[in-house]
Design a protein around this motif. Structure first.
Motif, mmCIF file in Angstrom:
data_model
loop_
_atom_site.group_PDB
_atom_site.id
_atom_site.type_symbol
_atom_site.label_atom_id
_atom_site.label_comp_id
_atom_site.label_asym_id
_atom_site.label_seq_id
_atom_site.Cartn_x
_atom_site.Cartn_y
_atom_site.Cartn_z
ATOM 1 N N GLY A 86 0.765 -1.177 0.182
ATOM 2 C CA GLY A 86 -0.023 -0.020 0.040
ATOM 3 C C GLY A 86 0.984 1.265 -0.109
ATOM 4 N N SER A 89 1.782 3.509 -5.616
ATOM 5 C CA SER A 89 0.699 3.542 -6.533
ATOM 6 C C SER A 89 0.583 4.212 -7.873
ATOM 7 C CB SER A 89 -0.699 4.076 -5.804
ATOM 8 O OG SER A 89 -0.779 5.529 -5.517
ATOM 9 N N SER A 138 -11.041 8.330 6.447
ATOM 10 C CA SER A 138 -11.392 7.024 7.041
ATOM 11 C C SER A 138 -12.721 7.004 7.946
ATOM 12 C CB SER A 138 -10.397 6.098 7.527
ATOM 13 O OG SER A 138 -9.742 6.823 8.764
ATOM 14 N N VAL A 161 -13.715 0.069 -4.662
ATOM 15 C CA VAL A 161 -12.117 -0.022 -4.245
ATOM 16 C C VAL A 161 -11.351 -0.120 -5.710
ATOM 17 C CG1 VAL A 161 -10.256 -1.394 -3.420
ATOM 18 C CG2 VAL A 161 -12.280 -1.011 -2.025
ATOM 19 N N GLY A 162 -10.381 0.715 -5.755
ATOM 20 C CA GLY A 162 -9.439 0.710 -7.219
ATOM 21 C C GLY A 162 -9.903 1.847 -7.900
ATOM 22 N N ARG A 178 -10.217 5.733 -3.920
ATOM 23 C CA ARG A 178 -10.316 4.754 -2.700
ATOM 24 C C ARG A 178 -9.397 3.360 -3.347
ATOM 25 N NH1 ARG A 178 -16.073 1.177 -2.031
ATOM 26 N NH2 ARG A 178 -15.713 0.870 0.346
ATOM 27 N N PRO A 179 -8.280 3.448 -2.249
ATOM 28 C CA PRO A 179 -7.294 2.605 -2.575
ATOM 29 C C PRO A 179 -7.715 1.095 -1.810
ATOM 30 C CG PRO A 179 -6.698 3.914 -0.898
ATOM 31 C CD PRO A 179 -7.862 4.598 -1.481
ATOM 32 N N ASP A 180 -8.678 1.115 -0.750
ATOM 33 C CA ASP A 180 -9.006 -0.011 -0.142
ATOM 34 C C ASP A 180 -10.291 0.176 0.547
ATOM 35 O OD1 ASP A 180 -8.497 1.105 2.541
ATOM 36 O OD2 ASP A 180 -6.424 0.620 2.198
ATOM 37 N N GLU A 181 -10.958 -0.903 1.338
ATOM 38 C CA GLU A 181 -12.057 -0.743 1.861
ATOM 39 C C GLU A 181 -12.297 0.292 2.894
ATOM 40 O OE1 GLU A 181 -15.047 -2.075 1.081
ATOM 41 O OE2 GLU A 181 -14.383 -3.611 -0.387
#
Length: 219
Positions: A86, A89, A138, A161-162, A178-181
């Motif tokens: 993470g 990117s 978050s 996500v993504g 939004r890189p993850d949940e």
């Protein structure tokens, strides 16, 4: 979470200068309230990252990134590729433009290796690290705070996500992703960082929004 670092000053032996993050002034002026008991919305800044704009042919850039960094260009518009930990990117910005984000101490070496690998290819690599910052949002109410802030559909079922887009946030342009949940990321120009920070504090007040003082994503 630190909002300042010491940077070696080549003009004088053993001298350092203090570099402040784009939100350092905001934290001093508007404060860093602790998140409410439920922690339904939390702000964090990932400062001092390396931001590189890549422009050129997708094939040659994808090959160079895979060779040098181990990750390739995203395969679809409005999407991003994130490495396993993470920390790095690549995001699609336009048909021939991508944003590469890496830990700050890797920026110069990575740019040098990419240029060496690309050789005479017709590409451009521009370091914009000093001109923008990344704000994390978050908590379970994060998308509700965003719904107050942008006309883009940020429902988690639509903004999966993504995904990453360039859009209007209040009265400024940002990159929203939004890189993850668990997290949303807002990439904003340095001159608008204070504006976005204060907007988020106001929009998230009803959710007990606060600021995390540490980030597990720090380099």
């Amino acid at each position: 979470m630190s909002n300042s670092v010491h940077v070696y000053d080549a003009r004088a032996d053993h001298a350092t200068v203090t570099a402040e993050s784009p939100l350092a002034y905001s934290f001093q002026r508007s404060g860093m309230p602790a998140p409410g008991e439920e922690g339904r919305a939390v702000i964090g800044e990932r400062a001092f990252l390396g931001h590189l704009i890549l422009r050129g042919g997708a094939i040659v850039l994808d090959e160079a990134l895979r060779e040098v960094l181990g990750i390739g260009l995203p395969g679809r518009p409005n999407s991003l590729t994130v490495d396993a930990d993470g920390q790095r990117s690549v995001q699609w910005l336009s048909p021939d433009e991508w944003l590469l984000i890496v830990p700050g101490d890797e920026t110069f070496g990575l740019e040098t290796r990419l240029r060496a690998h690309l050789g005479g290819a017709h590409v451009a690599i521009v370091d914009v690290s000093a001109g923008q910052t990344l704000i994390e949002l978050s908590g379970e109410a994060a998308h509700e705070v965003l719904m107050k802030s942008t006309v883009y559909d940020v429902d988690p079922h639509a903004f999966t996500v993504g995904k990453g887009v360039t859009t209007l946030f209040a009265k400024t342009n940002v990159i929203l992703r939004r890189p993850d949940e668990a997290r949303w990321e807002i990439i904003v120009r340095r001159s608008f960082a204070d504006y976005v920070y204060r907007w988020l504090l106001d929009a998230g007040e009803e959710y007990g929004i606060g600021v995390t003082r540490e980030s597990h994503h720090e380099a």
